[in-house]
Design a protein around this motif. Structure first.
Motif, PDB file in Angstrom:
ATOM      1  N   VAL A 164       0.860  -1.144  -0.005  1.00  0.00           N
ATOM      2  CA  VAL A 164       0.004   0.023  -0.002  1.00  0.00           C
ATOM      3  C   VAL A 164       0.985   1.170  -0.073  1.00  0.00           C
ATOM      4  O   VAL A 164       1.638   0.998   0.832  1.00  0.00           O
ATOM      5  N   LEU A 202       0.646   5.401  -0.196  1.00  0.00           N
ATOM      6  CA  LEU A 202       0.161   6.822  -0.344  1.00  0.00           C
ATOM      7  C   LEU A 202       1.121   7.581  -1.235  1.00  0.00           C
ATOM      8  O   LEU A 202       2.227   7.923  -1.028  1.00  0.00           O
ATOM      9  N   GLY A 242      -4.585  10.203  -2.805  1.00  0.00           N
ATOM     10  CA  GLY A 242      -4.696   9.288  -1.567  1.00  0.00           C
ATOM     11  C   GLY A 242      -5.895  10.036  -1.143  1.00  0.00           C
ATOM     12  O   GLY A 242      -6.084  11.294  -1.107  1.00  0.00           O
ATOM     13  N   GLY A 285      -8.552   5.663  -3.794  1.00  0.00           N
ATOM     14  CA  GLY A 285      -7.560   5.758  -2.654  1.00  0.00           C
ATOM     15  C   GLY A 285      -6.344   5.385  -2.877  1.00  0.00           C
ATOM     16  O   GLY A 285      -5.809   5.596  -3.990  1.00  0.00           O
ATOM     17  N   ARG A 298      -2.495   0.255  -4.208  1.00  0.00           N
ATOM     18  CA  ARG A 298      -1.901  -1.022  -3.592  1.00  0.00           C
ATOM     19  C   ARG A 298      -1.523  -2.040  -4.989  1.00  0.00           C
ATOM     20  O   ARG A 298      -2.170  -1.982  -5.771  1.00  0.00           O
ATOM     21  N   TRP A 301     -10.601   0.883  -4.169  1.00  0.00           N
ATOM     22  CA  TRP A 301     -11.085   0.483  -2.777  1.00  0.00           C
ATOM     23  C   TRP A 301     -12.466  -0.117  -3.011  1.00  0.00           C
ATOM     24  O   TRP A 301     -13.258   0.945  -3.159  1.00  0.00           O
ATOM     25  N   ASP A 317     -11.083   5.966   4.522  1.00  0.00           N
ATOM     26  CA  ASP A 317     -10.966   4.716   5.202  1.00  0.00           C
ATOM     27  C   ASP A 317      -9.965   3.642   4.601  1.00  0.00           C
ATOM     28  O   ASP A 317      -9.903   3.418   3.385  1.00  0.00           O
ATOM     29  N   ASP A 318      -9.028   3.337   5.640  1.00  0.00           N
ATOM     30  CA  ASP A 318      -8.022   2.360   4.932  1.00  0.00           C
ATOM     31  C   ASP A 318      -8.129   0.857   5.678  1.00  0.00           C
ATOM     32  O   ASP A 318      -7.442   0.154   5.663  1.00  0.00           O
TER      33      ASP A 318
END
Length: 343
Positions: A25, A27, A43, A89, A92, A109, A137-138
């Motif tokens: 992941v 950012l 992000g 987001g 990844r 996501w 939200d992660d």
């Protein structure tokens, strides 16, 4: 990278390594609207959604609403009749090195909205608070949850000590099954618990199917047990995901993206990460559906890759052991890909 050209930004990389299953992941720095790819965004921390002016654009095939912030960045995509939402987001990268050299990098996501979408739903009271939370939200989404059942994924237990995640088998060895392992491994078999369904069906787990998930059982574990999408105990129409792949494809909930014409589907452009994909898996190619999976995205070779629980891999995988996990190309599964649905 110079400060004058790109500004000052920080990159945070989190690498989760679990015996052959890797998720990275990252950012990323803020990206301008001109460089943001369709469906992409910076992000979650790059924009304050609560104070941003949002733009809503209606798109077709499938009917959906695209949400952009004041800078033109796509924040989310909501599809009519579906609860799954593609939220943009941090990127990844998903890998499964034991079974494939390919990887999938995505900024998608996949979350569940509290209600199926329809045009104008952005005016509903639930919408803005939900979006504000979802963009930042992660916590694990549908794609991360699917990774929890791949080969050698670590066991995870709830507060009661019940294992709810970890390497899943497809099912017990069976000489009676043409593929060599028995089907009928649902999420409650994996958990080892009895289950009452809203449509009146009561199920008891089979001891020899413990820690096992067949193809549709894998989907029901990810979206049903873990993400709380309603489930049916039978293969009938109604609220919730039915038990078998053919029922999910034919009359399941959500938006039908690719109808089953009996011929190999090639309309990849309608797909979004997290979509359910369906296949023929009979002795001969044809219109019947016997297999299901979850679309992961475009891999580093430009191919459309999916998760599914299969006999030869003995459980969930997006790898190539026993057949490439691809919707396109000359492989077995691409020739048997018939339909897709967004729940």
């Amino acid at each position: 990278m110079s400060q004058s050209r790109n500004g000052i930004w920080a990159t945070l990389a989190v690498v989760l390594i679990a015996a052959g299953v890797i998720v990275v992941v990252a950012l990323r720095p803020d990206r301008s609207a001109s460089t943001t790819p369709p469906g992409g965004a910076a992000g979650p921390g790059a924009v304050s959604v609560a104070s941003a002016e949002l733009t809503f654009t209606r798109l077709a095939k499938p009917a959906r609403t695209q949400v952009r912030d004041g800078a033109g960045r796509v924040l989310a995509v909501f599809t009519d009749k579906a609860r799954t939402v593609r939220v943009s987001g941090p990127e990844r990268t998903f890998t499964e090195p034991r079974f494939t050299k390919s990887s999938v990098t995505t900024d998608a996501w996949i979350r569940l909205a509290p209600t199926p979408w329809k045009a104008g739903e952005e005016k509903a009271a639930w919408f803005r608070p939900w979006l504000d939370k979802a963009v930042g939200d992660d916590s694990p989404d549908a794609l991360a949850i699917a990774m929890d059942y791949l080969d050698d994924a670590p066991a995870r237990k709830d507060a009661k000590g019940r294992q709810f995640a970890g390497d899943a088998s497809f099912g017990p060895l069976s000489a009676a099954d043409p593929d060599g392992r028995a089907e009928n491994s649902d999420f409650y078999d994996y958990l080892g618990v009895e289950w009452d369904f809203p449509d009146g069906k009561h199920e008891r787990p089979a001891k020899d199917h413990f820690r096992s998930l067949d193809c549709s059982g894998f989907i029901r574990m990810v979206y049903g047990y873990r993400m709380k999408y309603p489930l049916r105990g039978t293969n009938t129409k109604g609220a919730g995901l039915p038990r078998r792949a053919y029922a999910m494809a034919g009359f399941g909930p959500g938006a039908l993206l690719i109808p089953n014409t009996g011929r190999a589907a090639r309309d990849y452009g309608v797909l979004q990460e997290g979509d359910l994909v369906f296949f023929n898996h009979g002795a001969n190619a044809g219109p019947s559906i016997e297999h299901s999976g979850i679309y992961l995205g475009v891999d580093d070779a430009g191919h459309h890759r999916f998760f599914s629980s299969r006999v030869k891999a003995d459980g969930p995988t997006f790898g190539d052991f026993g057949g490439e996990s691809l919707l396109d190309g000359p492989g077995y599964w691409s020739g048997r890909f018939l339909s897709a649905r967004r729940v």
